[in-house]
Design a protein around this motif. Structure first.
Motif, PDB file in Angstrom:
ATOM      1  N   ASP A 218       0.353  -5.074 -13.510  1.00  0.00           N
ATOM      2  CA  ASP A 218       1.071  -6.204 -12.922  1.00  0.00           C
ATOM      3  C   ASP A 218       2.147  -5.770 -11.932  1.00  0.00           C
ATOM      4  O   ASP A 218       2.431  -6.496 -10.972  1.00  0.00           O
ATOM      5  CB  ASP A 218       1.744  -7.032 -14.030  1.00  0.00           C
ATOM      6  CG  ASP A 218       0.749  -7.800 -14.877  1.00  0.00           C
ATOM      7  OD1 ASP A 218      -0.305  -8.176 -14.341  1.00  0.00           O
ATOM      8  OD2 ASP A 218       1.031  -8.018 -16.066  1.00  0.00           O
ATOM      9  N   TYR A 219       2.762  -4.610 -12.151  1.00  0.00           N
ATOM     10  CA  TYR A 219       3.994  -4.297 -11.440  1.00  0.00           C
ATOM     11  C   TYR A 219       3.961  -3.032 -10.588  1.00  0.00           C
ATOM     12  O   TYR A 219       4.992  -2.669 -10.012  1.00  0.00           O
ATOM     13  CB  TYR A 219       5.145  -4.169 -12.444  1.00  0.00           C
ATOM     14  CG  TYR A 219       5.461  -5.459 -13.152  1.00  0.00           C
ATOM     15  CD1 TYR A 219       5.859  -6.597 -12.456  1.00  0.00           C
ATOM     16  CD2 TYR A 219       5.369  -5.551 -14.538  1.00  0.00           C
ATOM     17  CE1 TYR A 219       6.157  -7.784 -13.106  1.00  0.00           C
ATOM     18  CE2 TYR A 219       5.670  -6.732 -15.209  1.00  0.00           C
ATOM     19  CZ  TYR A 219       6.061  -7.842 -14.487  1.00  0.00           C
ATOM     20  OH  TYR A 219       6.345  -9.009 -15.133  1.00  0.00           O
ATOM     21  N   LEU A 220       2.830  -2.364 -10.460  1.00  0.00           N
ATOM     22  CA  LEU A 220       2.814  -1.119  -9.692  1.00  0.00           C
ATOM     23  C   LEU A 220       3.282  -1.343  -8.260  1.00  0.00           C
ATOM     24  O   LEU A 220       4.154  -0.627  -7.754  1.00  0.00           O
ATOM     25  CB  LEU A 220       1.413  -0.504  -9.710  1.00  0.00           C
ATOM     26  CG  LEU A 220       1.283   0.867  -9.036  1.00  0.00           C
ATOM     27  CD1 LEU A 220       2.044   1.926  -9.819  1.00  0.00           C
ATOM     28  CD2 LEU A 220      -0.186   1.267  -8.887  1.00  0.00           C
ATOM     29  N   GLN A 221       2.717  -2.337  -7.583  1.00  0.00           N
ATOM     30  CA  GLN A 221       3.144  -2.626  -6.213  1.00  0.00           C
ATOM     31  C   GLN A 221       4.555  -3.201  -6.189  1.00  0.00           C
ATOM     32  O   GLN A 221       5.365  -2.865  -5.314  1.00  0.00           O
ATOM     33  CB  GLN A 221       2.173  -3.597  -5.543  1.00  0.00           C
ATOM     34  CG  GLN A 221       2.495  -3.872  -4.072  1.00  0.00           C
ATOM     35  CD  GLN A 221       2.326  -2.629  -3.210  1.00  0.00           C
ATOM     36  OE1 GLN A 221       1.285  -1.973  -3.252  1.00  0.00           O
ATOM     37  NE2 GLN A 221       3.354  -2.286  -2.433  1.00  0.00           N
ATOM     38  N   ILE A 243      -5.426  -0.037 -12.172  1.00  0.00           N
ATOM     39  CA  ILE A 243      -4.174  -0.289 -11.471  1.00  0.00           C
ATOM     40  C   ILE A 243      -4.291   0.258 -10.059  1.00  0.00           C
ATOM     41  O   ILE A 243      -5.069   1.171  -9.790  1.00  0.00           O
ATOM     42  CB  ILE A 243      -2.971   0.345 -12.196  1.00  0.00           C
ATOM     43  CG1 ILE A 243      -3.099   1.871 -12.227  1.00  0.00           C
ATOM     44  CG2 ILE A 243      -2.838  -0.210 -13.601  1.00  0.00           C
ATOM     45  CD1 ILE A 243      -1.876   2.579 -12.761  1.00  0.00           C
ATOM     46  N   GLY A 244      -3.513  -0.304  -9.143  1.00  0.00           N
ATOM     47  CA  GLY A 244      -3.561   0.202  -7.778  1.00  0.00           C
ATOM     48  C   GLY A 244      -2.577  -0.516  -6.880  1.00  0.00           C
ATOM     49  O   GLY A 244      -2.070  -1.583  -7.210  1.00  0.00           O
ATOM     50  N   PHE A 245      -2.301   0.108  -5.740  1.00  0.00           N
ATOM     51  CA  PHE A 245      -1.416  -0.485  -4.742  1.00  0.00           C
ATOM     52  C   PHE A 245      -2.204  -1.421  -3.835  1.00  0.00           C
ATOM     53  O   PHE A 245      -3.382  -1.184  -3.556  1.00  0.00           O
ATOM     54  CB  PHE A 245      -0.800   0.612  -3.867  1.00  0.00           C
ATOM     55  CG  PHE A 245       0.138   1.539  -4.582  1.00  0.00           C
ATOM     56  CD1 PHE A 245       1.418   1.137  -4.914  1.00  0.00           C
ATOM     57  CD2 PHE A 245      -0.264   2.836  -4.888  1.00  0.00           C
ATOM     58  CE1 PHE A 245       2.282   2.000  -5.556  1.00  0.00           C
ATOM     59  CE2 PHE A 245       0.595   3.706  -5.526  1.00  0.00           C
ATOM     60  CZ  PHE A 245       1.874   3.289  -5.860  1.00  0.00           C
ATOM     61  N   THR A 246      -1.523  -2.431  -3.349  1.00  0.00           N
ATOM     62  CA  THR A 246      -2.058  -3.189  -2.217  1.00  0.00           C
ATOM     63  C   THR A 246      -1.501  -2.650  -0.912  1.00  0.00           C
ATOM     64  O   THR A 246      -2.054  -2.899   0.153  1.00  0.00           O
ATOM     65  CB  THR A 246      -1.711  -4.679  -2.353  1.00  0.00           C
ATOM     66  OG1 THR A 246      -0.299  -4.833  -2.498  1.00  0.00           O
ATOM     67  CG2 THR A 246      -2.422  -5.287  -3.564  1.00  0.00           C
ATOM     68  N   ASN A 247      -0.412  -1.889  -1.005  1.00  0.00           N
ATOM     69  CA  ASN A 247       0.184  -1.259   0.176  1.00  0.00           C
ATOM     70  C   ASN A 247       0.922   0.001  -0.284  1.00  0.00           C
ATOM     71  O   ASN A 247       2.130  -0.052  -0.561  1.00  0.00           O
ATOM     72  CB  ASN A 247       1.128  -2.229   0.882  1.00  0.00           C
ATOM     73  CG  ASN A 247       1.784  -1.601   2.106  1.00  0.00           C
ATOM     74  OD1 ASN A 247       1.430  -0.502   2.519  1.00  0.00           O
ATOM     75  ND2 ASN A 247       2.753  -2.311   2.680  1.00  0.00           N
ATOM     76  N   ASP A 248       0.230   1.113  -0.313  1.00  0.00           N
ATOM     77  CA  ASP A 248       0.882   2.337  -0.793  1.00  0.00           C
ATOM     78  C   ASP A 248       1.828   2.919   0.244  1.00  0.00           C
ATOM     79  O   ASP A 248       2.640   3.798  -0.059  1.00  0.00           O
ATOM     80  CB  ASP A 248      -0.158   3.384  -1.204  1.00  0.00           C
ATOM     81  CG  ASP A 248      -0.868   4.020  -0.012  1.00  0.00           C
ATOM     82  OD1 ASP A 248      -1.134   3.284   0.962  1.00  0.00           O
ATOM     83  OD2 ASP A 248      -1.166   5.221  -0.059  1.00  0.00           O
ATOM     84  N   GLY A 249       1.770   2.397   1.462  1.00  0.00           N
ATOM     85  CA  GLY A 249       2.693   2.874   2.484  1.00  0.00           C
ATOM     86  C   GLY A 249       4.145   2.614   2.126  1.00  0.00           C
ATOM     87  O   GLY A 249       5.036   3.365   2.542  1.00  0.00           O
TER      88      GLY A 249
END
Length: 318
Positions: A218-221, A243-249
Motif C-alpha cells: 500500500d505504501y511503497l510509493q 509490491i512496486g513503484f509507480t514512479n521510482d524516479g
C-alpha cells in the motif's frame, strides 16, 4: 503439560490442546514456566504453512515471558526464579503456547524487578522488530522525524515509544479511536490513515527522515513521495507480496535507502531483548495488552489477530 499444537497446516481449526511431556532444557537452554505468550500475525503464517517450521506436530507462539524454573549447565546470567522474556520461537524451536517452553539462552533476557510478565509476554516480536527497524537498520537519531505507519498495532505502538525515547519527532497513523492513547505513548502527530489527503497531511507534519512500513503493497510509493532527502525506509511486511513503484524516479531523486527485514534474521535476539527489557523496567516502554486468552482459546486468538482492530497485543495466559 498442556500445549497447543497443530499436526497439519491450515487455519485456526487445526489448533488443538494436547497433553505432552514437559521439555527438558539442553545445556544452553532455560525452561520457562509460561505466564504469557504473545499472539502475532506471524503465528498464523506458520500454522498455514506459509512459513515452514522445523517439524510437525508443532507448538505455535513466537513470544514468551515467565519464570525460569530450570537453567542449563552452560547458561550464564540467568538463575532459577528469574523472570525472563523470550522471542524467536516457532520456526526452528517449539513455541510458547504451552505451560512450559525450553528457550535457548541467546533468545531471552532477564526482566528487571517490577515488570509485568503478562505485558512482557507480548513484547518480543513487536518491540524487537521496532528496535531493529528504527535503531539497528535506520539509525534513527535525536531530532529526526520518524513516520510510523499503523501506530496502534503491536509493532507500531512499540515503535512510537522507541522513536520517542530516542529523541525523534514521531508522526504516526491510526484509526481515530486510538489517537489520544498514541499521543500519551509519545507520538507528536497522529493522523487518520483513512483520510484522502494523507500524503499532504504527512508532508505538512514534516518530511520524515525514517519511515517504518508494515504494508509495503500500500505504501511503497507513498513512502518515496513523502520521505525527506536521504530518508531511510524500513519495510517489515505487506498484505500482497507484489509490491512496486509507480514512479521510482522519486526514490532515486531523493537518494532514498530501503531496508527490508525479518526479526528472525537478528544475529542474537538476546541483544535487542536486553534493550527492550531495560525500557520496560524504566517505564519508557509499555506493551498495551488487549484481550487475553487461555490455551483453549488460542484458535480464537489467531482469528482475532488477523481480523480485529485493537491497540497493542493479544496475549495467551496459560
Amino acid at each position: 503439560m498442556r500445549a497447543v499444537r497443530y499436526h497439519d497446516y491450515g487455519g485456526s481449526e487445526v489448533l488443538q490442546v494436547d497433553d505432552v511431556d514437559r521439555p527438558e532444557p539442553a545445556d544452553d537452554e532455560v525452561l520457562i514456566e509460561v505466564a504469557a505468550a504473545g499472539i502475532n500475525p506471524v503465528d498464523t503464517y506458520f500454522v498455514a504453512g506459509s512459513y515452514e517450521p522445523f517439524t510437525l506436530p508443532m507448538i505455535p507462539g513466537v513470544d514468551a515471558a515467565g519464570d525460569a524454573v530450570e537453567v542449563g549447565a552452560a547458561v550464564e546470567g540467568v538463575s532459577e526464579g528469574d523472570a525472563v522474556v523470550a522471542t524467536g520461537l516457532s520456526k526452528d524451536h517449539y513455541g510458547a503456547c504451552a505451560e512450559y517452553v525450553a528457550v535457548p539462552s541467546d533468545r531471552l533476557a532477564v526482566l528487571p524487578a517490577g515488570v509485568d510478565v503478562v505485558e512482557a509476554g507480548g513484547a518480543g516480536v513487536a518491540a524487537v522488530t521496532a528496535w531493529r527497524a528504527l535503531i539497528d537498520h535506520a539509525g534513527l537519531e535525536p531530532a529526526e522525524t520518524a513516520l510510523i505507519h499503523g501506530g496502534s498495532g503491536g509493532v507500531g505502538h512499540a515503535a512510537v515509544q522507541i522513536a520517542s525515547v530516542a529523541g525523534a519527532r514521531v508522526v504516526t497513523t491510526a484509526a481515530p479511536a486510538y489517537h489520544d492513547r498514541l499521543h500519551e505513548l509519545g507520538a507528536d502527530v497522529v493522523l487518520d490513515y483513512g483520510r484522502d489527503d494523507l500524503r499532504d497531511a504527512v508532508a505538512g507534519a514534516g518530511a520524515p527522515d525514517v519511515i517504518l512500513d508494515h504494508r509495503l503493497d500500500d505504501y511503497l510509493q507513498f513512502d518515496a513521495d513523502v520521505a525527506a532527502h536521504d530518508g531511510r525506509i524500513v519495510g517489515i511486511g505487506e498484505n500482497d507480496p507484489e509490491i512496486g513503484f509507480t514512479n521510482d524516479g522519486v526514490a532515486r531523486g531523493k537518494d532514498l535507502t530501503y531496508q527490508f527485514m525479518s526479526m528472525f534474521n537478528t544475529p542474537r535476539l538476546a541483544d535487542p531483548l536486553e534493550r527492550v527489557a531495560y525500557l520496560l523496567g524504566e517505564g519508557d516502554l509499555e506493551i498495551e495488552v488487549a484481550p487475553t486468552y487461555g490455551l483453549d482459546e488460542v484458535a480464537t486468538a489467531h482469528e482475532d489477530v488477523m481480523a480485529d482492530s485493537f491497540l497493542g497485543k493479544l496475549v495467551v495466559t496459560p
